[in-house]
Design a protein around this motif. Structure first.
Motif, short mmCIF file in Angstrom:
data_model
loop_
_atom_site.label_atom_id
_atom_site.label_comp_id
_atom_site.label_asym_id
_atom_site.label_seq_id
_atom_site.Cartn_x
_atom_site.Cartn_y
_atom_site.Cartn_z
N GLY A 1 -9.98 0.17 2.63
CA GLY A 1 -10.46 0.77 3.84
C GLY A 1 -9.45 1.95 4.10
O GLY A 1 -8.29 1.81 3.56
N GLU A 2 -9.94 2.87 4.98
CA GLU A 2 -9.19 4.04 5.60
C GLU A 2 -8.49 3.46 6.70
O GLU A 2 -9.01 2.89 7.61
CB GLU A 2 -10.02 5.22 5.58
CG GLU A 2 -9.13 6.43 5.94
CD GLU A 2 -10.23 7.64 6.21
OE1 GLU A 2 -11.15 7.80 5.54
OE2 GLU A 2 -10.13 8.27 7.17
N THR A 3 -7.41 4.11 6.68
CA THR A 3 -6.37 3.88 8.20
C THR A 3 -5.62 5.03 8.17
O THR A 3 -5.46 6.09 7.49
CB THR A 3 -5.76 2.59 8.00
OG1 THR A 3 -5.29 2.28 9.24
CG2 THR A 3 -4.85 2.55 6.95
N VAL A 4 -4.45 4.81 9.22
CA VAL A 4 -3.48 5.90 9.28
C VAL A 4 -1.88 5.10 9.07
O VAL A 4 -1.82 3.80 9.19
CB VAL A 4 -3.46 6.70 10.58
CG1 VAL A 4 -4.73 7.50 10.66
CG2 VAL A 4 -3.42 5.49 11.86
N ASP A 5 -0.90 6.10 8.75
CA ASP A 5 0.31 5.31 8.60
C ASP A 5 1.05 5.65 10.10
O ASP A 5 0.63 6.18 11.03
CB ASP A 5 1.13 5.63 7.53
CG ASP A 5 1.75 7.09 7.78
OD1 ASP A 5 2.51 7.66 6.94
OD2 ASP A 5 1.33 7.75 8.67
N ALA A 6 2.19 4.99 10.22
CA ALA A 6 3.17 5.17 11.21
C ALA A 6 3.44 6.72 11.76
O ALA A 6 3.82 6.91 12.90
CB ALA A 6 4.71 4.57 11.08
N ASP A 7 3.02 7.69 10.85
CA ASP A 7 3.38 9.17 11.20
C ASP A 7 1.89 9.83 11.43
O ASP A 7 1.85 10.80 11.57
CB ASP A 7 4.08 9.94 10.30
CG ASP A 7 5.66 9.28 10.36
OD1 ASP A 7 6.28 9.60 9.12
OD2 ASP A 7 6.02 9.07 11.25
N ARG B 1 -0.43 9.85 9.20
CA ARG B 1 -1.30 10.37 8.06
C ARG B 1 -2.31 9.48 7.64
O ARG B 1 -1.86 8.20 7.65
CB ARG B 1 -0.17 10.49 6.74
CG ARG B 1 0.60 11.80 6.70
CD ARG B 1 1.51 11.68 5.56
NE ARG B 1 3.03 11.98 5.95
CZ ARG B 1 3.98 11.21 5.82
NH1 ARG B 1 3.83 9.98 5.47
NH2 ARG B 1 5.07 11.56 6.47
N ARG B 2 -3.21 10.13 7.12
CA ARG B 2 -4.49 9.14 6.57
C ARG B 2 -3.90 8.48 5.22
O ARG B 2 -3.01 8.81 4.15
CB ARG B 2 -5.43 10.12 5.71
CG ARG B 2 -6.48 9.27 5.18
CD ARG B 2 -7.85 10.05 4.97
NE ARG B 2 -7.59 11.28 3.88
CZ ARG B 2 -8.36 11.93 3.33
NH1 ARG B 2 -9.46 12.39 4.25
NH2 ARG B 2 -8.01 12.96 2.55
N GLY B 3 -4.21 7.17 5.16
CA GLY B 3 -3.83 6.07 4.02
C GLY B 3 -4.88 5.05 3.57
O GLY B 3 -5.80 4.99 4.54
N PHE B 4 -4.57 4.46 2.58
CA PHE B 4 -5.92 3.49 2.44
C PHE B 4 -5.21 1.88 2.14
O PHE B 4 -3.94 2.08 1.61
CB PHE B 4 -6.34 4.01 0.95
CG PHE B 4 -7.15 5.21 1.18
CD1 PHE B 4 -6.43 6.41 0.89
CD2 PHE B 4 -8.19 5.27 1.91
CE1 PHE B 4 -7.05 7.66 1.11
CE2 PHE B 4 -9.10 6.54 2.06
CZ PHE B 4 -8.29 7.74 1.68
N VAL B 5 -5.72 0.98 2.41
CA VAL B 5 -5.19 -0.19 2.37
C VAL B 5 -6.26 -1.16 1.85
O VAL B 5 -7.45 -0.96 2.14
CB VAL B 5 -4.64 -0.84 3.77
CG1 VAL B 5 -3.28 -0.38 4.20
CG2 VAL B 5 -5.79 -0.73 4.79
N PRO C 1 0.99 -1.23 0.18
CA PRO C 1 -0.09 0.02 -0.14
C PRO C 1 0.69 1.33 -0.22
O PRO C 1 0.34 2.20 -0.62
CB PRO C 1 -0.67 -0.08 1.40
CG PRO C 1 -0.23 -1.13 2.09
CD PRO C 1 0.64 -1.97 1.16
N GLU C 2 2.08 1.11 0.66
CA GLU C 2 2.81 2.36 0.66
C GLU C 2 3.05 3.05 -0.87
O GLU C 2 3.42 4.35 -0.90
CB GLU C 2 3.90 2.37 1.22
CG GLU C 2 4.03 1.98 2.90
CD GLU C 2 3.80 0.30 2.75
OE1 GLU C 2 3.73 -0.40 1.95
OE2 GLU C 2 4.11 -0.35 4.00
N GLN D 1 -0.90 4.28 -3.18
CA GLN D 1 -1.99 5.12 -2.47
C GLN D 1 -2.71 5.66 -3.64
O GLN D 1 -3.99 6.02 -3.43
CB GLN D 1 -1.08 6.13 -1.81
CG GLN D 1 -0.77 5.71 -0.20
CD GLN D 1 -1.92 5.03 0.44
OE1 GLN D 1 -2.92 5.63 0.89
NE2 GLN D 1 -1.84 3.61 0.67
#
Lengths: 448, 498, 153
Positions: A300-306, A308-312, A103-104, A107
């Motif tokens: 689905g929507e989620t967050v990363d290690a920092d 930030r909004r992201g999707f997976v 996913p990284e 996006q």
């Protein structure tokens, strides 16, 4: 050789590095008997120019919508596609990327699919949508399989409206034939062109699993889902709507507003060229409570290690690569790029543009129907309300079609092959791409 | 590693809004005028909807900018090396895109009279013959939309044939190395799955299959080369064992890129197979499709192939719509025609020699990578590999670095990772398939990156374990996405209320 | 790793707390560690019958699903209703708040097949050693010398 960049010295260097003396050494472990017979008996490769020419000749032998007047619907529709759609899906970042398992670096695709899921929910009025399946027909089959996962084993009767697209009915049948516990029954349509609600209700009991109804149906008729949903709900059966022309949902009350359990359909009308029937995509939406039974990918929507909004891709434990034989489906590669095209299309048209396009379709189709019945001596077959397709009856259909072909017109789809009772009837589709002048020419040709 | 500067909303790394979070009420990039009619007079009000709440409202440039910015957050073959094992991420030729867009292919209707689509049917008919020749099979159907649908179709064919012979049987044998779609397709076809283990060399043995094989088994599904990149050396013996008890052999053709001009599945005792056009035959992956999964069969299964079938006559091409023994249809119309056009153009361009060369170069590239990495990464098997090679993270695990970490660190080096954690029989698999369209220099760059990561794993494992650093987003919280699924955007008012 | 006394344990890594004729069941610390972050729990309905050695539910992490097997037979009296919304409770407190179901035992003889804390601790230790052995075996295999010439045959 074509697309392989290796020079003779590249090969030599690489073989040396590997420690082999020839390319053949790479597959010498394959049984000789197989290697000896493996030559591919096809002509030599063609240059790029030769490929273009060859394909152009083949393309030139087909009646394309730009060249002919096509009044054809029946699950594939000629609609205006803004140039920006192709500009986006031609971008290699979208076209040549893989399924977003990392996913990284995906996006772009993942966010676009999240937007797609949202748009389908909004369009259909449903609570959750997956990221697309192959086409509307397999979506219908998968919806029945999903209903089977949800409903208890005592309910295994599937009621399918005869006014649902014949190819869709065939696919549902092919998928279900292999599962011994399902009984498939067809429900007749009535004079309005819609499913006979009385006949349907009579078959809805505590053994009924689900009902499948087109919305609009194959005849272009807009079914009244309210009494159908009510009858299903009373008996405990699920209602699955199948929409082959989703542009209609820009104007019509969406399945979600009726409380439908699962809403599926064909997405081609939403910014995908007809492509002779594929690729496009099937859309698949349902009520939130069924989400873990959905087939296909989900973003689905989620967050990363920092933070930030992201999707997976999420809820992957439903899918084949984890659940294997217990998966909700076997689907792996789907139709993502086409779904992306639809996302761009819906974004370009937007709230007002989509509704307006649907209005234009409605107005043109009704105007054409009036002209064809009043001036060309054809009869309307059904009385139900319709969007952009309707059925007409004429005389000597073969001659009529032949005559039209001389003028580069295809007036519709003859229905006899699927509905013997509708001999001399044909399904006419009129969209925003059929100019008034085309309809006038059609009338003129028929009257000739 | 430096952090991306997401504070500037116009920087390339800035977090994009969702399409619903942009725009302004009343905007549209495509609003046609309505002339001469009132919808209210044509459709009863009770059937009409309210406006679609939350639908986007943007201008054309706004929309284009949105999606262009999104595209810049993707890796893709045309920007990065994509050595995903068993995915065959080869170059997607541009000429194929051009011809697929010809109006004579893109703007034709599938239900037009057959006489008006002769060019399309000629193309499909010839493509069927090409794929049959390449795979060594006798008849082909182009209908299935993807490999998995091809598998289902193939199993349905087997079931139909066995049913006609008196007994569809109950089970399918699936090797432990099989792709997840194999058992999933078996279940969809109404069969139970029995698993057979590969031996210590990573391949199936006839004796092991014989133990599992009896008159309740309909078929075995084999991938060749298998998902370990190894040629199933015993395939003919395995096929014999299955045939002897009245079963059939299904070949998952996902790895066909290793075999063109080298060995034909049709000669290996295979009754039915599928091919992945979006792998072997260069059609683009599109971020998850569309693809195509045509099936090839031997003549004894031809009667059961899906309808309609294309028939060449003296007067041109016609369609055979009714065939009493056919399994029917698995999808609408003719399949993913646009994808089929691209594959056709590809095969025309390569021809007999080009296809054979493609497979040989695929093997060369994979073996070159394997040779250069095998001193620093643990090979899963020492048998000769074909178009892909598999390593495991044994050596790196000594400092706590896993396959996942290696994959994420590769992103920082600008490479899409190989396939990871598949197949399941190998612990921590790293499956590398370069394909034939990569230059030796690209391979060298990838090898250097992997060697650098091996060094990092030894000397600075923490660095690897928290990678990636330079991608648009860092590692994402997948547990959160699964626990509290948020699968669509909701307007802010809804959020505030909850 | 914790192995609370007073609980019984199954080979499939479930624990059982017996109180009179009621058994509370969950999965052990070892099990939740193997699974990783738990994202979803599938539980039976109250009133359902569970059968010894048959699965009664499932536990999902992001990348895997594990069936949970009934260590005893009985009828479900209660299910832990915080788990649907907070599946991570099993990770945080597998022996306490992470309990899964409570059943009415249908046959107390079922308990005879279960291990006590000491036996289970040994069992887990054995599992870990087996895994290491497998790894070592693989390592030995890989240390065989490579003969390049063989590949040409």
């Amino acid at each position: 050789m074509r697309y392989t960049p290796h020079t003779a010295s590249d090969r030599e260097r690489m073989l040396q590095a590997i420690g082999l003396d020839s390319l053949e050494a790479l597959y010498r472990h394959i049984p000789a008997a197989l290697r000896e017979r493996a030559k591919i008996d096809l002509p030599q490769g063609l240059s790029e120019l030769a490929v273009q020419k060859r394909l152009s000749v083949l393309a030139g032998e087909n009646a394309s919508a730009g060249d002919w007047s096509l009044f054809l619907g029946g699950g594939a529709y000629q609609h205006f596609i803004p140039s920006a759609v192709d500009a986006v899906i031609s971008r290699s970042e979208f076209a040549t990327s893989y399924t977003p398992y990392q996913p990284e670096v995906s996006q772009g695709t993942l966010q676009a699919l999240f937007e797609y899921q949202t748009l389908i929910c909004q369009l259909t009025g449903m609570e959750v949508s997956n990221a697309g399946v192959y086409d509307g027909a397999s979506a219908a089959a998968e919806a029945v399989l999903m209903s089977r996962r949800i409903q208890p084993a005592s309910r295994r009767r599937v009621l399918v409206s005869k006014a649902l697209h014949p190819q869709y009915r065939a696919v549902v049948c092919a998928y279900l034939k292999n599962l011994q516990d399902i009984a498939l029954e067809e429900v007749a349509y009535d004079g309005s062109g819609a499913t006979d609600v009385g006949a349907l209700t009579a078959r809805l009991d505590d053994r009924a699993m689900c009902a499948l109804v087109g919305y609009p149906n194959f005849f272009g008729v807009i079914e009244d889902l309210a009494p159908i949903q009510s009858a299903c709900a009373t008996s405990g059966a699920q209602l699955i709507t199948v929409t082959t022309e989703p542009l209609s949902l820009g104007l019509l009350k969406p399945p979600g507003d009726f409380g439908v359990d699962i809403a599926v359909g064909e997405g081609q009308s939403l910014g995908v060229p007809m492509n002779f029937g594929g690729p496009a995509f099937g859309f698949f939406a349902c009520q939130k409570k069924f989400v873990r039974n959905l087939p296909g990918r989900l973003v689905g929507e989620t967050v990363d290690a920092d933070g930030r909004r992201g999707f997976v891709l999420t809820l992957a434990t439903r899918e084949q690569h984890i659940r294997r034989e217990k998966a909700t489906s076997n689907i792996c590669t789907s139709q993502t790029l086409c779904a992306l095209g639809a996302t761009v299309y819906m974004s370009l048209l937007g709230k007002s543009g989509l509704r307006r396009m649907a209005e234009i379709n409605t107005v043109r189709a009704h105007r054409a129907q009036a002209m064809l019945t009043r001036q060309a001596g054809l009869a309307a077959v059904f009385t139900g309300p319709y969007f952009n397709e309707f059925v007409l009856r004429g005389a000597e259909l073969e001659k009529l079609f032949e005559n039209c072909a001389k003028h580069k017109i295809v007036p519709g789809i003859a229905l006899e092959r699927w509905y013997p009772e509708l001999r001399d009837c044909f399904l006419v589709c009129v969209t925003e791409m059929n100019e008034d002048e085309e309809v006038e020419r059609l009338v003129g040709t028929i009257v000739e | 590693m430096s952090e991306p500067s997401s504070s500037n909303p116009r920087s390339l790394a800035a977090e994009p809004k969702l399409i619903f979070e942009s725009g302004s009420a009343g905007r549209s990039a495509c609003l046609w005028p309505l002339e001469g009619g009132e919808v209210a007079e044509l459709i009863p009000a009770a059937l009409l909807r309210r406006d679609i709440a939350g639908f986007p409202e943007l201008g054309e440039l706004e929309t284009l900018r949105h999606f262009t910015r999104l595209s810049q957050r993707n890796f893709a073959i045309e920007s990065q090396f994509y050595p995903l094992g068993s995915c065959t991420m080869k170059y997607n030729p541009k000429v194929n895109e051009a011809v697929a867009r010809l109006p004579g292919f893109a703007q034709i209707h599938p239900l037009a009279p057959v006489a008006l689509s002769q060019g399309a049917f000629a193309l499909l008919h010839e493509l069927e013959a090409m794929l049959a020749e390449i795979s060594g099979m006798e008849r082909v159907s182009l209908q299935p939309s993807a490999g998995a649908q091809g598998e289902l179709t193939g199993l349905m064919l087997i079931r139909a044939c066995l049913t006609e012979r008196g007994n569809p049987r109950k089970k399918i044998i699936v090797p432990d190395t099989a792709h997840g779609t194999n058992p999933a397709s078996s279940t969809l076809c109404g069969y139970d799955v029995i698993q057979v283990s590969s031996n210590e060399h990573g391949v199936l043995e006839a004796a092991a299959v014989e133990k599992a094989m009896d008159e309740t088994v309909a078929a075995i599904m084999i991938t060749n080369p298998n998902t370990l990149g190894l040629f199933e050396t015993n395939i003919e013996a395995v096929a014999a064992v299955v045939h002897a008890r009245g079963g059939m052999v299904y070949l998952d053709g996902a790895n066909l890129n290793a075999l063109m001009g080298i060995a034909k599945p049709g000669h290996m005792g295979v009754d039915v197979l599928h091919m992945n056009l979006h792998k072997t035959f260069s059609t683009p992956h599109g971020g998850g499709g569309p693809g195509a999964g045509p099936v090839g069969v031997k003549n004894h299964l031809a009667d059961y192939l899906p309808v309609p079938r294309i028939v060449k006559t003296a007067d041109g091409f016609t369609l055979e719509e009714d065939s009493p023994k056919s399994i029917g249809r698995v999808r609408s119309f003719f399949g993913n025609f646009g994808v089929l056009v691209r594959a056709f153009a590809y095969i025309l361009a390569l021809g007999s020699d080009g296809l054979a060369d493609a497979s040989r170069m695929a093997l060369l590239n994979a073996n070159y990578i394997r040779k250069n990495l095998e001193k620093h990464f643990q090979l899963a098997f020492h048998e000769p590999c074909m178009h892909e090679c598999i390593f495991i993270d044994r050596l790196q695990q000594r400092s706590g670095v896993s396959t996942l970490d290696i994959a994420k660190r590769l992103l920082d080096y600008g490479y899409h990772p190989p396939t990871i954690y598949f197949p399941l029989v190998v612990s921590g698999a790293l499956m590398i398939e370069p394909t034939e369209t990569e230059t030796p220099e690209t391979l060298d760059g990838f090898i250097d990156a992997m060697l650098a990561i091996a060094e990092e794993a030894k000397n600075d494992p923490e660095l690897v374990k928290h990678a990636p650093y330079s991608t648009p987003v860092r590692r994402l919280d997948e547990a959160r996405a699964a626990r509290k699924p948020v699968l669509r955007w909701e307007p802010p008012a809804a959020n505030a209320a909850s | 790793m914790e192995f609370p006394e007073g609980l019984k344990y199954s080979k499939e890594h479930e624990w059982v707390l017996v109180e009179g004729n009621t058994a509370t069941i969950g999965i052990t610390e070892f099990a939740q560690e193997e699974l990783g972050d738990i994202v979803y729990v599938e539980l039976p309905e109250v009133g359902e019958k569970v059968v010894k050695d048959d699965p009664f539910g499932a536990v999902e992490s992001v990348k895997a699903v594990s069936d949970v097997y009934a260590p005893v037979s009985g009828a479900v009296l209660e299910i832990n209703d915080i788990l649907p919304d907070n599946p991570e409770t099993i990770n945080d407190d597998p022996y306490g708040d992470g309990w899964m179901i409570r059943v009415e035992l249908s046959d107390t003889d079922d308990l005879k097949d279960l291990m006590d804390a000491e036996e289970y601790a040994e069992y887990v230790q054995q599992q870990k050693e087996n895994d290491e052995e497998e790894d070592e075996d693989e390592e030995d295999e890989d240390e065989e010398p490579e003969d390049e010439e063989d590949e040409d045959k």
